[in-house]
Design an enzyme around this catalytic site. Structure first.
Site, PDB file in Angstrom:
ATOM      1  N   THR A  81      -2.779   2.352   0.418  1.00 38.86           N
ATOM      2  CA  THR A  81      -3.455   1.844  -0.769  1.00 38.86           C
ATOM      3  C   THR A  81      -4.592   2.776  -1.155  1.00 38.86           C
ATOM      4  O   THR A  81      -4.707   3.896  -0.635  1.00 38.86           O
ATOM      5  CB  THR A  81      -3.882   0.362  -0.589  1.00 38.86           C
ATOM      6  OG1 THR A  81      -4.356  -0.122  -1.843  1.00 38.86           O
ATOM      7  CG2 THR A  81      -4.952   0.185   0.468  1.00 38.86           C
ATOM      8  N   LYS A  85      -2.577   7.018  -2.308  1.00 42.06           N
ATOM      9  CA  LYS A  85      -1.138   6.979  -2.637  1.00 42.06           C
ATOM     10  C   LYS A  85      -0.546   8.334  -3.005  1.00 42.06           C
ATOM     11  O   LYS A  85       0.589   8.627  -2.660  1.00 42.06           O
ATOM     12  CB  LYS A  85      -0.885   5.984  -3.762  1.00 42.06           C
ATOM     13  CG  LYS A  85      -1.180   4.586  -3.290  1.00 42.06           C
ATOM     14  CD  LYS A  85      -0.888   3.546  -4.301  1.00 42.06           C
ATOM     15  CE  LYS A  85      -1.395   2.243  -3.708  1.00 42.06           C
ATOM     16  NZ  LYS A  85      -0.825   1.075  -4.251  1.00 42.06           N
ATOM     17  N   ASN A 106       3.568   4.018  -1.804  1.00 40.01           N
ATOM     18  CA  ASN A 106       2.723   2.986  -1.190  1.00 40.01           C
ATOM     19  C   ASN A 106       3.281   2.542   0.153  1.00 40.01           C
ATOM     20  O   ASN A 106       2.735   1.622   0.773  1.00 40.01           O
ATOM     21  CB  ASN A 106       2.493   1.789  -2.121  1.00 40.01           C
ATOM     22  CG  ASN A 106       3.663   0.834  -2.204  1.00 40.01           C
ATOM     23  OD1 ASN A 106       4.814   1.260  -2.234  1.00 40.01           O
ATOM     24  ND2 ASN A 106       3.384  -0.454  -2.252  1.00 40.01           N
ATOM     25  N   ASP A 122       5.168  -0.655  -5.620  1.00 44.32           N
ATOM     26  CA  ASP A 122       4.128  -1.296  -6.428  1.00 44.32           C
ATOM     27  C   ASP A 122       4.643  -1.699  -7.810  1.00 44.32           C
ATOM     28  O   ASP A 122       4.326  -2.772  -8.317  1.00 44.32           O
ATOM     29  CB  ASP A 122       2.945  -0.342  -6.632  1.00 44.32           C
ATOM     30  CG  ASP A 122       2.030  -0.302  -5.428  1.00 44.32           C
ATOM     31  OD1 ASP A 122       2.022  -1.265  -4.643  1.00 44.32           O
ATOM     32  OD2 ASP A 122       1.324   0.711  -5.279  1.00 44.32           O
ATOM     33  N   GLY A 146      -5.544   3.048 -16.704  1.00 41.07           N
ATOM     34  CA  GLY A 146      -5.481   3.751 -15.429  1.00 41.07           C
ATOM     35  C   GLY A 146      -4.271   4.668 -15.351  1.00 41.07           C
ATOM     36  O   GLY A 146      -3.258   4.456 -16.050  1.00 41.07           O
ATOM     37  N   GLY A 148      -3.815   6.275 -11.959  1.00 39.78           N
ATOM     38  CA  GLY A 148      -3.807   6.598 -10.530  1.00 39.78           C
ATOM     39  C   GLY A 148      -2.494   6.166  -9.899  1.00 39.78           C
ATOM     40  O   GLY A 148      -1.484   5.948 -10.590  1.00 39.78           O
ATOM     41  N   ASN A 170      -6.903   6.337 -19.735  1.00 41.55           N
ATOM     42  CA  ASN A 170      -7.543   6.605 -18.440  1.00 41.55           C
ATOM     43  C   ASN A 170      -8.841   7.366 -18.655  1.00 41.55           C
ATOM     44  O   ASN A 170      -8.969   8.130 -19.617  1.00 41.55           O
ATOM     45  CB  ASN A 170      -6.595   7.448 -17.557  1.00 41.55           C
ATOM     46  CG  ASN A 170      -7.058   7.519 -16.124  1.00 41.55           C
ATOM     47  OD1 ASN A 170      -7.421   6.483 -15.535  1.00 41.55           O
ATOM     48  ND2 ASN A 170      -7.084   8.701 -15.542  1.00 41.55           N
ATOM     49  N   ARG A 171      -9.801   7.118 -17.740  1.00 39.09           N
ATOM     50  CA  ARG A 171     -11.090   7.842 -17.802  1.00 39.09           C
ATOM     51  C   ARG A 171     -10.838   9.344 -17.893  1.00 39.09           C
ATOM     52  O   ARG A 171     -11.386  10.015 -18.762  1.00 39.09           O
ATOM     53  CB  ARG A 171     -11.910   7.510 -16.554  1.00 39.09           C
ATOM     54  CG  ARG A 171     -13.163   8.338 -16.404  1.00 39.09           C
ATOM     55  CD  ARG A 171     -13.955   7.928 -15.200  1.00 39.09           C
ATOM     56  NE  ARG A 171     -13.225   8.122 -13.931  1.00 39.09           N
ATOM     57  CZ  ARG A 171     -13.737   7.901 -12.737  1.00 39.09           C
ATOM     58  NH1 ARG A 171     -14.978   7.442 -12.634  1.00 39.09           N
ATOM     59  NH2 ARG A 171     -13.031   8.103 -11.645  1.00 39.09           N
ATOM     60  N   GLY A 174      -6.688  13.739 -19.118  1.00 42.96           N
ATOM     61  CA  GLY A 174      -5.643  14.674 -18.710  1.00 42.96           C
ATOM     62  C   GLY A 174      -4.614  14.018 -17.793  1.00 42.96           C
ATOM     63  O   GLY A 174      -3.419  14.323 -17.864  1.00 42.96           O
TER      64      GLY A 174
END
Ligand code: NAP
Length: 285
Positions: A81, A85, A106, A122, A146, A148, A170-171, A174
């Protein structure tokens, strides 16, 4: 509503003896992990001689920890987690299915010769969790926050489940761009793209970031953007009701908890790590 807490009548864990198969969950930090409670109760209910224990391993120590685990002969494998990952996928000897396409896993089972073979459940777990709660993602205009490890798997599964549109915010823009391109490469007809921000007309919004895990985290999106018709779903399990879900409920939205994603994949994880039990062995709780 399906049971989402570990079954109270079952022992929390099978009796541990010299034949117990060990599964380690790699996390950093580890205090928030809830998978051991679900996995151990389920393994005990199914009569599987296995135990899942948390290992708090920093990113810097991850390669060394995984190298050591290769030598552990009663290790069935690892569950992975936040934030490991993608790195565990890189460290695996082989990846199967969507894990190979997206470079994220995962779970990794240990083979008898000490190799790690990884998969990701997941995404299928998230979609199965939605369906178990009566939410069909097919045809939904969907916003995913997100890019990730968890979000990557969820994105692939939502596309495979037939969402009408998938926007990824996403923050680090890229990473959203790269994820959209990677998904599109395997599914050329899919309506998937990265977006600069979350504004839009969404049927389903999924928080796939880790924002909400810590009490002082900012919200992953401005609740003023939420319409009461929008379903707001979480991947975060702890707290069960994140500030985003509380804000969404206050605005009249249907909410969907992060724990459904893990309860829907426990049996998949157990079978992958421990092998499919012989027919008639054990019975579901
Ligand atoms: N329910 C379940 O079964 C289940 C399964 C797996 C994971 N999870 C949960 O999913 C969450 C994410 O896990 P992961 O493995 O995907 O982690 P990860 O690979 O580290 O990704 C974290 C994501 O959160 C974003 N993020 C982190 N801090 C942020 C901040 N301050 N502002 C904006 N965005 C931020 C990251 O954006 P950047 O790319 O910009 O860094 C990235 O998109 C965790 O909370 C984990 O517990 C739940």
């Amino acid at each position: 509503m399906p049971e989402t807490n570990p079954p109270a009548a079952s022992p929390a864990v099978s009796p541990i003896d010299g034949r117990t198969r060990v599964v380690v969950i790699l996390a950093y930090p580890a205090h928030h992990v809830r998978t051991p409670a679900f996995f151990n109760a389920r393994a005990a209910a199914l009569g599987r001689n296995a135990v899942l224990v948390p290992w708090q391993v920093s990113p810097a120590q991850l390669p060394g920890a995984l190298a050591g685990l290769r030598a552990v002969e009663n290790l069935a494998g690892v569950i992975v987690t936040v934030p490991h990952k993608q790195e565990v996928a890189r460290l695996c000897d082989e990846l199967e299915g969507v894990a190979a396409d997206l470079g994220v896993c995962n779970v990794a089972r240990r083979t008898p010769d000490g190799r790690f073979v990884g998969r990701v459940f997941d995404g299928v777990g998230f979609v199965a969790g939605l369906r178990a709660q009566g939410i069909d993602p097919a045809g939904k205009r969907t916003l995913l926050l997100g890019a990730g490890g968890a979000a990557t798997a969820v994105a692939a599964a939502l596309l495979d489940a037939g969402v009408a549109q998938l926007a990824i915010v996403n923050r680090s823009r890229g990473k959203a761009d790269a994820l959209a391109a990677q998904l599109k490469a395997k599914r050329p007809a899919a309506a998937v793209a990265s977006a600069a921000g979350p504004a839009g007309d969404w049927d389903l919004i999924v928080n796939g970031t880790s924002l909400g895990l810590k009490p002082d985290d900012p919200l992953p999106l401005d609740p003023a953007l939420l319409r009461p018709e929008t379903i707001v779903a979480e991947v975060i399990m702890q707290p069960a009701q994140t500030p985003l879900l509380l804000a969404a409920r206050a605005r009249g939205c249907r909410i969907h908890l992060g724990e459904h994603m893990v309860t829907a994949q426990i049996d998949l994880l157990a079978d992958y790590l421990l092998g499919t039990p012989p027919a008639g062995a054990g019975s579901p709780a």
